[in-house]
Design a protein around this motif. Structure first.
Motif, PDB file in Angstrom:
ATOM      1  N   VAL A  58       2.964  14.363   8.590  1.00 37.81           N
ATOM      2  CA  VAL A  58       3.778  13.419   7.943  1.00 37.81           C
ATOM      3  C   VAL A  58       4.189  12.413   8.805  1.00 37.81           C
ATOM      4  CG1 VAL A  58       5.967  13.462   6.586  1.00 37.81           C
ATOM      5  CG2 VAL A  58       4.708  15.449   6.535  1.00 37.81           C
ATOM      6  N   SER A  59       4.495  12.525   9.815  1.00 41.07           N
ATOM      7  CA  SER A  59       5.049  11.523  10.943  1.00 41.07           C
ATOM      8  C   SER A  59       3.890  10.390  11.124  1.00 41.07           C
ATOM      9  CB  SER A  59       5.527  11.958  12.084  1.00 41.07           C
ATOM     10  OG  SER A  59       5.927  10.909  12.997  1.00 41.07           O
ATOM     11  N   SER A  60       2.634  10.860  11.229  1.00 46.44           N
ATOM     12  CA  SER A  60       1.748   9.965  11.458  1.00 46.44           C
ATOM     13  C   SER A  60       1.409   9.125  10.160  1.00 46.44           C
ATOM     14  CB  SER A  60       0.434  10.595  11.905  1.00 46.44           C
ATOM     15  OG  SER A  60       0.510  11.400  13.020  1.00 46.44           O
ATOM     16  N   GLY A  61       1.488   9.799   8.898  1.00 46.95           N
ATOM     17  CA  GLY A  61       1.210   9.178   7.887  1.00 46.95           C
ATOM     18  C   GLY A  61       2.269   8.000   7.446  1.00 46.95           C
ATOM     19  N   ALA A  62       3.609   8.254   7.837  1.00 50.79           N
ATOM     20  CA  ALA A  62       4.604   7.514   7.522  1.00 50.79           C
ATOM     21  C   ALA A  62       4.500   6.195   8.396  1.00 50.79           C
ATOM     22  CB  ALA A  62       6.024   7.919   8.000  1.00 50.79           C
ATOM     23  N   SER A  63       4.047   6.349   9.980  1.00 44.70           N
ATOM     24  CA  SER A  63       3.753   5.391  10.776  1.00 44.70           C
ATOM     25  C   SER A  63       2.568   4.536  10.181  1.00 44.70           C
ATOM     26  CB  SER A  63       3.358   5.943  12.074  1.00 44.70           C
ATOM     27  OG  SER A  63       4.501   6.883  12.607  1.00 44.70           O
ATOM     28  N   VAL A  64       1.535   5.096   9.761  1.00 46.61           N
ATOM     29  CA  VAL A  64       0.395   4.171   8.949  1.00 46.61           C
ATOM     30  C   VAL A  64       1.158   3.351   7.887  1.00 46.61           C
ATOM     31  CG1 VAL A  64      -1.723   4.104   7.766  1.00 46.61           C
ATOM     32  CG2 VAL A  64      -1.225   5.650   9.789  1.00 46.61           C
ATOM     33  N   GLY A  65       2.036   3.893   7.078  1.00 47.24           N
ATOM     34  CA  GLY A  65       2.414   3.031   5.888  1.00 47.24           C
ATOM     35  C   GLY A  65       3.186   1.996   6.537  1.00 47.24           C
ATOM     36  N   PHE A  87       7.911   5.608   3.438  1.00 44.39           N
ATOM     37  CA  PHE A  87       7.948   7.005   2.636  1.00 44.39           C
ATOM     38  C   PHE A  87       6.922   7.138   2.160  1.00 44.39           C
ATOM     39  CE2 PHE A  87       9.784   8.799  -1.504  1.00 44.39           C
ATOM     40  CZ  PHE A  87      10.304   9.889  -0.758  1.00 44.39           C
ATOM     41  N   LEU A  88       6.408   6.156   1.421  1.00 48.78           N
ATOM     42  CA  LEU A  88       4.904   6.318   0.586  1.00 48.78           C
ATOM     43  C   LEU A  88       3.829   6.773   1.468  1.00 48.78           C
ATOM     44  CD1 LEU A  88       4.867   3.325  -1.984  1.00 48.78           C
ATOM     45  CD2 LEU A  88       5.755   5.654  -2.260  1.00 48.78           C
ATOM     46  N   GLY A  89       3.734   6.502   2.789  1.00 47.95           N
ATOM     47  CA  GLY A  89       2.791   6.753   3.605  1.00 47.95           C
ATOM     48  C   GLY A  89       3.000   8.359   3.957  1.00 47.95           C
ATOM     49  N   ALA A  90       4.078   8.899   4.067  1.00 48.73           N
ATOM     50  CA  ALA A  90       4.507  10.105   4.404  1.00 48.73           C
ATOM     51  C   ALA A  90       4.181  11.029   3.113  1.00 48.73           C
ATOM     52  CB  ALA A  90       6.007  10.416   4.891  1.00 48.73           C
ATOM     53  N   LEU A  91       4.295  10.441   1.778  1.00 46.38           N
ATOM     54  CA  LEU A  91       3.973  11.312   0.824  1.00 46.38           C
ATOM     55  C   LEU A  91       2.463  11.382   1.106  1.00 46.38           C
ATOM     56  CD1 LEU A  91       6.706  10.228  -1.799  1.00 46.38           C
ATOM     57  CD2 LEU A  91       6.659  12.151  -0.399  1.00 46.38           C
ATOM     58  N   ALA A  92       1.720  10.201   0.926  1.00 49.19           N
ATOM     59  CA  ALA A  92       0.652  10.352   0.888  1.00 49.19           C
ATOM     60  C   ALA A  92      -0.300  11.234   1.800  1.00 49.19           C
ATOM     61  CB  ALA A  92      -0.211   8.912   0.969  1.00 49.19           C
ATOM     62  N   ALA A 139       1.816 -10.457  19.739  1.00 50.46           N
ATOM     63  CA  ALA A 139       2.284  -9.607  20.536  1.00 50.46           C
ATOM     64  C   ALA A 139       3.726  -9.174  20.330  1.00 50.46           C
ATOM     65  CB  ALA A 139       2.195 -10.155  21.885  1.00 50.46           C
ATOM     66  N   GLU A 140       4.452 -10.160  19.818  1.00 52.28           N
ATOM     67  CA  GLU A 140       5.962  -9.704  19.245  1.00 52.28           C
ATOM     68  C   GLU A 140       6.048  -8.820  18.385  1.00 52.28           C
ATOM     69  OE1 GLU A 140      10.194 -11.886  17.667  1.00 52.28           O
ATOM     70  OE2 GLU A 140       8.528 -13.048  18.350  1.00 52.28           O
ATOM     71  N   ALA A 141       5.076  -8.987  17.218  1.00 47.60           N
ATOM     72  CA  ALA A 141       4.920  -7.985  15.899  1.00 47.60           C
ATOM     73  C   ALA A 141       4.394  -6.800  16.338  1.00 47.60           C
ATOM     74  CB  ALA A 141       4.231  -8.709  14.862  1.00 47.60           C
ATOM     75  N   THR A 142       3.520  -6.880  17.596  1.00 49.17           N
ATOM     76  CA  THR A 142       2.879  -5.430  18.010  1.00 49.17           C
ATOM     77  C   THR A 142       4.031  -4.644  18.503  1.00 49.17           C
ATOM     78  OG1 THR A 142       0.941  -6.611  18.356  1.00 49.17           O
ATOM     79  CG2 THR A 142       1.172  -4.374  19.368  1.00 49.17           C
ATOM     80  N   SER A 143       4.775  -5.533  19.417  1.00 47.45           N
ATOM     81  CA  SER A 143       6.046  -4.745  20.171  1.00 47.45           C
ATOM     82  C   SER A 143       7.099  -4.130  19.143  1.00 47.45           C
ATOM     83  CB  SER A 143       6.584  -5.557  21.028  1.00 47.45           C
ATOM     84  OG  SER A 143       7.835  -5.030  21.736  1.00 47.45           O
ATOM     85  N   ALA A 144       6.993  -4.613  18.184  1.00 44.71           N
ATOM     86  CA  ALA A 144       8.079  -4.089  17.181  1.00 44.71           C
ATOM     87  C   ALA A 144       7.442  -2.890  16.422  1.00 44.71           C
ATOM     88  CB  ALA A 144       8.570  -5.486  16.280  1.00 44.71           C
ATOM     89  N   VAL A 145       6.345  -3.004  16.035  1.00 43.72           N
ATOM     90  CA  VAL A 145       5.654  -1.958  15.497  1.00 43.72           C
ATOM     91  C   VAL A 145       5.746  -0.628  16.322  1.00 43.72           C
ATOM     92  CG1 VAL A 145       3.506  -0.959  14.409  1.00 43.72           C
ATOM     93  CG2 VAL A 145       4.278  -3.148  13.828  1.00 43.72           C
ATOM     94  N   LEU A 146       5.106  -0.656  17.533  1.00 49.00           N
ATOM     95  CA  LEU A 146       5.127   0.109  18.590  1.00 49.00           C
ATOM     96  C   LEU A 146       6.460   0.941  18.617  1.00 49.00           C
ATOM     97  CD1 LEU A 146       2.657  -1.197  21.300  1.00 49.00           C
ATOM     98  CD2 LEU A 146       2.337   0.769  19.765  1.00 49.00           C
ATOM     99  N   TYR A 147       7.597  -0.022  18.817  1.00 47.30           N
ATOM    100  CA  TYR A 147       8.930   0.759  18.906  1.00 47.30           C
ATOM    101  C   TYR A 147       9.446   1.405  17.847  1.00 47.30           C
ATOM    102  CZ  TYR A 147      14.023   0.432  20.351  1.00 47.30           C
ATOM    103  OH  TYR A 147      15.150   1.050  20.517  1.00 47.30           O
ATOM    104  N   TRP A 148       9.009   0.752  16.629  1.00 42.98           N
ATOM    105  CA  TRP A 148       9.477   1.709  15.381  1.00 42.98           C
ATOM    106  C   TRP A 148       8.745   3.075  15.469  1.00 42.98           C
ATOM    107  CZ3 TRP A 148       7.148   4.048  11.126  1.00 42.98           C
ATOM    108  CH2 TRP A 148       7.772   4.342  10.281  1.00 42.98           C
ATOM    109  N   THR A 149       7.547   3.191  15.946  1.00 41.42           N
ATOM    110  CA  THR A 149       6.822   4.565  15.971  1.00 41.42           C
ATOM    111  C   THR A 149       7.444   5.239  16.936  1.00 41.42           C
ATOM    112  OG1 THR A 149       5.198   3.673  17.318  1.00 41.42           O
ATOM    113  CG2 THR A 149       4.656   3.248  15.056  1.00 41.42           C
ATOM    114  N   MET A 150       8.136   4.929  17.874  1.00 42.73           N
ATOM    115  CA  MET A 150       8.633   5.674  18.691  1.00 42.73           C
ATOM    116  C   MET A 150      10.200   6.274  18.587  1.00 42.73           C
ATOM    117  SD  MET A 150       7.166   4.448  22.265  1.00 42.73           S
ATOM    118  CE  MET A 150       7.292   2.696  22.284  1.00 42.73           C
TER     119      MET A 150
END
Length: 346
Positions: free
Chosen positions: A103-110, A133-138, A183-194
């Motif tokens: 579920v967590s991985s799916g949410a991160s992908v979404g 949320f939709l990624g988690a449900l999927a 790079a800034e967007a990448t950093s923000a995305v990685l931070y969200w996944t943690m």
């Protein structure tokens, strides 16, 4: 009678500890506010009271910035602990936690997919949460469909399918992160996944709080069937419990609650794995007691983890998932080495 009184005292103590933790965490930070002033500002905000003109800045820090964040931390911590209890009973696996089913991985992908593709711009700051949320449900639907067989959905198939799907979602996540334009967007995305509560607002809090509350109420009502389910499908059938049907309902419920939490906080591990084990040592294995104590312990833990996250290296914030892992790994190893506590009955 003594056990009931001891349990009541324990629960009352945890409720007080949670309330005190929330009050202190709201007041602590780069700009420290005394507990008495923090309580006064919160009371003024709730009742519509007045404050002095010179206190407006402190009031805004307390009510607009820290209070929703700390309350969200308590809600998510409690939800992760409760869902961890349910998932461990669902799959009869001591190593299970809310994210073992992918579920967590799916949410991160979404969430990352929304950021990369730039869709749902009309939702503004809620676009990433909606995608998560939709990624988690999927992910939940895919795992459930892939794990089904003619014999039904067994715990082992569910765990193995969830783990395999999680690896697949992680691979897809890596590709999406690689495609992030800067790079800034990448950093923000990685931070969200943690994991982070940095985006907490009063606007997002009611939805996740209501979802977690409903989940807790339903799980509490299912405490006796959960006790039976933990004994195995054959034993459950002999006691009149439809193990397959109960497992399906639990899967849907835990997926919805986990998806709602991940959508606002990102991926936070080890809380749903370690807290249930610690609580069982103190209260016993009965889910009726565990499902009351575990959410309170999880809430207290997450409030202090979030406080450490935003104060240890201020003004920067540490990822919540990193802190919970640093705390959870040694605790779990200590639990594993306890002769008095058996994992999976061995």
């Amino acid at each position: 009678m003594e056990l009931i009184m001891a349990g009541g005292v324990r629960i009352a103590g945890l409720v007080v500890a949670l309330a005190v933790s929330v009050l202190l965490a709201i007041g602590l930070g780069a700009a420290t506010v005394a507990p008495a002033d923090t309580a006064r500002y919160l009371w003024a905000a709730v009742t519509g009271g007045e404050i002095a003109a010179g206190e407006v800045t402190s009031y805004q820090i307390v009510w607009q910035i820290r209070a929703p964040r700390v309350v969200l931390a308590a809600v998510v911590g409690g939800g992760l602990a409760a869902v961890g209890v349910a998932v461990q009973a669902l799959v009869r696996n001591a190593l299970a936690d809310p994210f073992i089913l992918g579920v967590s991985s799916g949410a991160s992908v979404g969430a990352v997919g929304v950021s990369v593709l730039g869709v749902w711009g009309a939702l503004g700051i809620y676009a990433v949460s909606a995608g998560a949320f939709l990624g988690a449900l999927a992910a939940s639907v895919l795992v459930h469909l892939a794990a089904r067989s003619r014999a039904g959905t067994t715990p082992l198939r569910l765990v193995l399918t969830g783990v395999a799907m999680a690896f697949g979602f992680q691979a897809l996540l890596s590709v999406l992160i690689y495609l992030v334009p800067d790079a800034e967007a990448t950093s923000a995305v990685l931070y969200w996944t943690m994991g982070s509560f940095g985006a907490a607002t009063w606007g997002v809090l009611p939805v996740v709080a209501l979802t977690v509350l409903i989940g807790l109420v339903v799980l509490r009502r299912l405490s006796r069937p959960l006790d039976v389910l933990s004994l195995g499908d054959e034993t459950a059938a002999s006691l009149g419990v439809d193990a397959a049907g109960l497992r399906g309902r639990l899967f849907v419920l835990t997926s919805l609650v986990t998806g709602a939490m991940v959508a606002v906080s990102g991926a936070i591990g080890f809380v749903g794995l370690v807290v249930p084990h610690v609580v069982r040592i103190v209260t016993g294995a009965g889910h009726r007691r565990v499902l009351v104590v575990a959410p309170l312990v999880g809430g207290v833990l997450m409030v202090w983890v979030d406080l450490v996250s935003r104060t240890l290296v201020a003004p920067r914030e540490l990822p919540l998932g990193a802190i919970t892992a640093l705390v959870g790994v040694p605790v779990f190893i200590v639990l594993l080495r306890r002769r008095a506590y058996l994992f999976g009955g061995r």
